[in-house]
Motif scaffolding. Structure first.
Motif, mmCIF file in Angstrom:
data_model
loop_
_atom_site.group_PDB
_atom_site.id
_atom_site.type_symbol
_atom_site.label_atom_id
_atom_site.label_comp_id
_atom_site.label_asym_id
_atom_site.label_seq_id
_atom_site.Cartn_x
_atom_site.Cartn_y
_atom_site.Cartn_z
ATOM 1 N N VAL A 1 -3.630 9.112 -23.167
ATOM 2 C CA VAL A 1 -3.773 7.712 -22.772
ATOM 3 C C VAL A 1 -4.397 7.690 -21.371
ATOM 4 O O VAL A 1 -3.924 8.410 -20.480
ATOM 5 C CB VAL A 1 -2.403 6.991 -22.739
ATOM 6 N N ALA A 2 -5.445 6.915 -21.182
ATOM 7 C CA ALA A 2 -6.082 6.824 -19.868
ATOM 8 C C ALA A 2 -5.260 5.907 -18.971
ATOM 9 O O ALA A 2 -4.456 5.109 -19.455
ATOM 10 C CB ALA A 2 -7.496 6.274 -20.017
ATOM 11 N N LYS A 3 -5.435 6.031 -17.659
ATOM 12 C CA LYS A 3 -4.784 5.057 -16.776
ATOM 13 C C LYS A 3 -5.849 4.187 -16.103
ATOM 14 O O LYS A 3 -6.992 4.607 -15.951
ATOM 15 C CB LYS A 3 -3.855 5.701 -15.752
ATOM 16 N N ALA A 4 -5.431 2.963 -15.754
ATOM 17 C CA ALA A 4 -6.364 2.002 -15.153
ATOM 18 C C ALA A 4 -6.452 2.263 -13.654
ATOM 19 O O ALA A 4 -5.732 1.672 -12.851
ATOM 20 C CB ALA A 4 -5.904 0.579 -15.438
ATOM 21 N N ASP A 5 -7.317 3.197 -13.276
ATOM 22 C CA ASP A 5 -7.454 3.552 -11.872
ATOM 23 C C ASP A 5 -8.238 2.480 -11.112
ATOM 24 O O ASP A 5 -8.922 1.645 -11.715
ATOM 25 C CB ASP A 5 -8.149 4.913 -11.760
ATOM 26 N N THR A 6 -8.160 2.535 -9.796
ATOM 27 C CA THR A 6 -8.780 1.525 -8.938
ATOM 28 C C THR A 6 -10.294 1.716 -8.872
ATOM 29 O O THR A 6 -10.768 2.845 -8.760
ATOM 30 C CB THR A 6 -8.207 1.663 -7.506
ATOM 31 N N ASP A 7 -11.032 0.628 -8.897
ATOM 32 C CA ASP A 7 -12.481 0.676 -8.655
ATOM 33 C C ASP A 7 -12.679 1.308 -7.264
ATOM 34 O O ASP A 7 -12.075 0.866 -6.281
ATOM 35 C CB ASP A 7 -13.028 -0.755 -8.685
ATOM 36 N N VAL A 8 -13.504 2.338 -7.181
ATOM 37 C CA VAL A 8 -13.598 3.095 -5.927
ATOM 38 C C VAL A 8 -14.095 2.229 -4.766
ATOM 39 O O VAL A 8 -13.681 2.428 -3.613
ATOM 40 C CB VAL A 8 -14.450 4.375 -6.109
ATOM 41 N N LEU A 9 -14.941 1.219 -5.031
ATOM 42 C CA LEU A 9 -15.427 0.369 -3.934
ATOM 43 C C LEU A 9 -14.290 -0.505 -3.391
ATOM 44 O O LEU A 9 -14.173 -0.722 -2.181
ATOM 45 C CB LEU A 9 -16.619 -0.489 -4.390
ATOM 46 N N THR A 10 -13.421 -0.967 -4.298
ATOM 47 C CA THR A 10 -12.228 -1.720 -3.882
ATOM 48 C C THR A 10 -11.302 -0.814 -3.072
ATOM 49 O O THR A 10 -10.757 -1.214 -2.032
ATOM 50 C CB THR A 10 -11.461 -2.229 -5.133
ATOM 51 N N ALA A 11 -11.132 0.428 -3.550
ATOM 52 C CA ALA A 11 -10.249 1.382 -2.870
ATOM 53 C C ALA A 11 -10.746 1.655 -1.445
ATOM 54 O O ALA A 11 -9.960 1.678 -0.496
ATOM 55 C CB ALA A 11 -10.162 2.680 -3.669
ATOM 56 N N ILE A 12 -12.059 1.844 -1.307
ATOM 57 C CA ILE A 12 -12.633 2.111 0.022
ATOM 58 C C ILE A 12 -12.341 0.937 0.963
ATOM 59 O O ILE A 12 -11.920 1.121 2.109
ATOM 60 C CB ILE A 12 -14.154 2.378 -0.098
ATOM 61 N N ALA A 13 -12.530 -0.282 0.459
ATOM 62 C CA ALA A 13 -12.277 -1.475 1.285
ATOM 63 C C ALA A 13 -10.795 -1.555 1.686
ATOM 64 O O ALA A 13 -10.475 -1.901 2.833
ATOM 65 C CB ALA A 13 -12.700 -2.733 0.522
ATOM 66 N N LEU A 14 -9.895 -1.225 0.754
ATOM 67 C CA LEU A 14 -8.459 -1.281 1.060
ATOM 68 C C LEU A 14 -8.079 -0.243 2.119
ATOM 69 O O LEU A 14 -7.310 -0.529 3.042
ATOM 70 C CB LEU A 14 -7.629 -1.047 -0.212
ATOM 71 N N VAL A 15 -8.611 0.976 1.978
ATOM 72 C CA VAL A 15 -8.303 2.039 2.943
ATOM 73 C C VAL A 15 -8.778 1.623 4.339
ATOM 74 O O VAL A 15 -8.048 1.757 5.328
ATOM 75 C CB VAL A 15 -8.946 3.384 2.522
ATOM 76 N N ARG A 16 -10.001 1.071 4.412
ATOM 77 C CA ARG A 16 -10.533 0.639 5.710
ATOM 78 C C ARG A 16 -9.704 -0.517 6.277
ATOM 79 O O ARG A 16 -9.417 -0.546 7.473
ATOM 80 C CB ARG A 16 -12.009 0.221 5.580
ATOM 81 N N ALA A 17 -9.308 -1.456 5.402
ATOM 82 C CA ALA A 17 -8.503 -2.599 5.864
ATOM 83 C C ALA A 17 -7.181 -2.116 6.451
ATOM 84 O O ALA A 17 -6.640 -2.726 7.380
ATOM 85 C CB ALA A 17 -8.250 -3.566 4.714
#
Ligand code: AMP
Ligand code: FE
Ligand code: FE
Ligand code: ZN
Length: 285
Positions: free
Chosen positions: A168-184
């Motif tokens: 079963v796959a998992k719904a991982d985070t869109d990497v562009l969203t993840a980058i924005a969250l890390v920077r925030a």
């Protein structure tokens, strides 16, 4: 200065408890180590409590993400994040979602295995996660304990392989969203093992340029899974895009053959990373 910026403890899929990992890091001659468990900061406090004198500990995480090429299947990518504020609400909420997603996905795999005649102990999987996240390694160990397979590798190659009917796959985070969250959250996002073709499909230069435009700050170049030509290509991209360059072992304890400190980061690259990371401080003497 010996600097290793990518390691995993028992709170994700490594075998050393966080306290043991910092001891191993120091005993192996490292001056700086980053703890980067998958999708959790659960090991930070125990690692800091056990940190040997003279060792600098960089708090970090490796986030499971997806790159979504227009009109194509998503590509699984990993994003390292350093020195972010773990209390930043948006980022903390996304980590909580990922942990919940890992749990419900593990339940679905275990249910499917049971229907298929491979019964494993959910109790054991939950106990094995050591206060951190669950993943396929925990299910693999439960399958070994149940006698369904003879090794963790065998489980990954058969019942838990992404082409298995039980996967079963998992719904991982869109990497562009993840980058924005890390920077925030004041953190430093670094693309992990970005061209490791031995791990599967990799992204193109267009994706790395899009990540840089979204706020990516570094590329992990020296990684055990990168060939010399892949390293050279990434080094060129880092130069073109103005990104910092890291090198790391991706140590997993006994779960992988790579020794801690097998690949290292240059001191001036660490300096740049420390300047960029404002969400939390490194743990040092
Ligand atoms: P998951 O994120 O739950 O899909 O599980 C993938 C994780 O399993 C990766 O982080 C790998 O480190 C780990 N892994 C992959 N293959 C193996 C293997 N053969 N033995 C142990 N761990 C593995
Ligand atoms: Fe891993
Ligand atoms: Fe990774
Ligand atoms: Zn890793």
């Amino acid at each position: 200065m010996r600097i290793d910026l990518h390691t995993h403890s028992s709170v994700s899929d490594g075998t050393d408890a966080p306290a043991a990992l910092v001891a191993v890091a120091r005993a192996s001659g490292l001056d700086v180590v980053a703890l980067t468990d998958h999708d959790t900061t659960a090991g930070w406090a125990a690692a800091e409590a056990a940190r040997p004198k003279g060792l600098t500990l960089i708090p970090g995480m490796e986030m499971s993400c997806r790159w979504l090429p227009p009109g194509e299947r998503p590509v699984s990518v990993h994003l390292l994040a350093y020195l972010f504020d773990p209390r930043h609400p948006g980022f903390a909420a996304e980590r909580a979602r990922l942990r919940e997603e890992r749990l419900s996905r593990a339940e679905r795999i275990v249910d499917a295995l049971e229907v298929g005649g491979h019964r494993v102990s959910w109790q054991q999987i939950v106990a094995d996660r050591d206060g951190g996240v669950v993943g396929r390694p925990h299910i693999a160990r439960a399958l070994v304990a149940a006698g369904a397979v003879d090794s963790v590798d065998h489980a990954f190659a058969t019942l838990l392989h992404h082409s298995s009917p039980f996967y079963v796959a998992k719904a991982d985070t869109d990497v562009l969203t993840a980058i924005a969250l890390v920077r925030a959250a004041g953190g430093v996002p670094v693309f992990a093992h970005g061209l490791a073709t031995k791990r599967g499909r990799v992204v193109g230069d267009d994706a790395i340029a899009a990540m840089a435009a979204a706020g990516l700050l570094g590329l992990e170049v020296d990684h055990p899974d990168h060939r010399p030509d892949e390293r050279a290509h990434l080094r060129g991209l880092a130069e073109d895009l103005g990104l910092l360059v890291t090198g790391s072992s991706d140590y997993h304890g006994d779960n992988k053959a790579t020794a801690i400190g097998a690949e290292v980061t240059a001191p001036e690259q660490l300096e740049a990373l420390l300047v960029a990371g404002t969400g939390s401080a490194p743990y040092q003497d």
